[in-house]
Design a protein around this motif. Structure first.
Motif, mmCIF file in Angstrom:
data_model
loop_
_atom_site.group_PDB
_atom_site.id
_atom_site.type_symbol
_atom_site.label_atom_id
_atom_site.label_comp_id
_atom_site.label_asym_id
_atom_site.label_seq_id
_atom_site.Cartn_x
_atom_site.Cartn_y
_atom_site.Cartn_z
ATOM 1 N N ARG A 1 0.834 -1.194 0.000
ATOM 2 C CA ARG A 1 0.000 0.000 0.000
ATOM 3 C C ARG A 1 0.870 1.245 0.000
ATOM 4 O O ARG A 1 2.025 1.209 0.430
ATOM 5 N N GLN A 2 0.304 2.317 -0.488
ATOM 6 C CA GLN A 2 1.026 3.581 -0.519
ATOM 7 C C GLN A 2 0.079 4.707 -0.169
ATOM 8 O O GLN A 2 -0.917 4.932 -0.866
ATOM 9 N N ALA A 3 0.400 5.374 0.921
ATOM 10 C CA ALA A 3 -0.374 6.523 1.364
ATOM 11 C C ALA A 3 0.215 7.787 0.751
ATOM 12 O O ALA A 3 1.399 7.807 0.384
ATOM 13 N N PRO A 4 -0.559 8.847 0.651
ATOM 14 C CA PRO A 4 -0.044 10.098 0.065
ATOM 15 C C PRO A 4 1.199 10.580 0.792
ATOM 16 O O PRO A 4 1.229 10.661 2.028
ATOM 17 N N GLY A 5 2.231 10.877 0.027
ATOM 18 C CA GLY A 5 3.459 11.400 0.603
ATOM 19 C C GLY A 5 4.348 10.374 1.273
ATOM 20 O O GLY A 5 5.367 10.728 1.861
ATOM 21 N N LYS A 6 3.965 9.107 1.173
ATOM 22 C CA LYS A 6 4.751 8.049 1.813
ATOM 23 C C LYS A 6 5.211 7.019 0.777
ATOM 24 O O LYS A 6 4.660 6.923 -0.314
#
Length: 125
Positions: free
Chosen positions: A38-43
């Protein structure tokens, strides 16, 4: 060329549940190790869970105990069921695949060869 299609994302309240699905296009699904990232915004993209061809599983510490990865070789699909969702679970979730008959679970994103387009999961507080 292997194609992976994720589904099941959406908006859910904190404490709720979601079940994501990934349907690979390859015929020899049984030979593939599968993973969810998974990829969260800014991460950066992070590992969530993985399952070997032999159905050995492994989870990231921050989802362990409330997440289950499973595969159905007859249906040629892999699933990620997440319970007790938290706002910090909000991210785009990606399914990944690689040909591997090994018994070691693959947790590194660089080891996966094929990726889906991702499905958005948003957990509201």
């Amino acid at each position: 060329q292997v194609q992976l299609v994720e589904s099941g994302g959406g908006v859910v309240q904190a404490g709720g549940s979601l079940r994501l699905a990934c349907a690979p296009s390859q015929r020899t699904f049984e030979a593939y190790a599968m993973g969810w990232f998974r990829q969260a915004p800014g991460k950066e993209r992070e590992f969530v869970a993985a399952i070997t061809a032999g159905s050995t599983t492994y989870y990231a510490d921050n989802v362990k105990g409330r997440t289950t990865i499973s595969r159905d070789n007859a249906e040629k699909a892999v699933y990620l069921e997440m319970n007790s969702l938290k706002p910090e679970d909000t991210a785009v979730y990606y399914c990944a695949a690689v040909v591997s008959g090994g018994i070691v679970v693959i947790t590194k994103s660089q080891a996966y060869e094929y990726w889906g387009q991702g499905t958005q999961v948003t957990v509201s507080s």
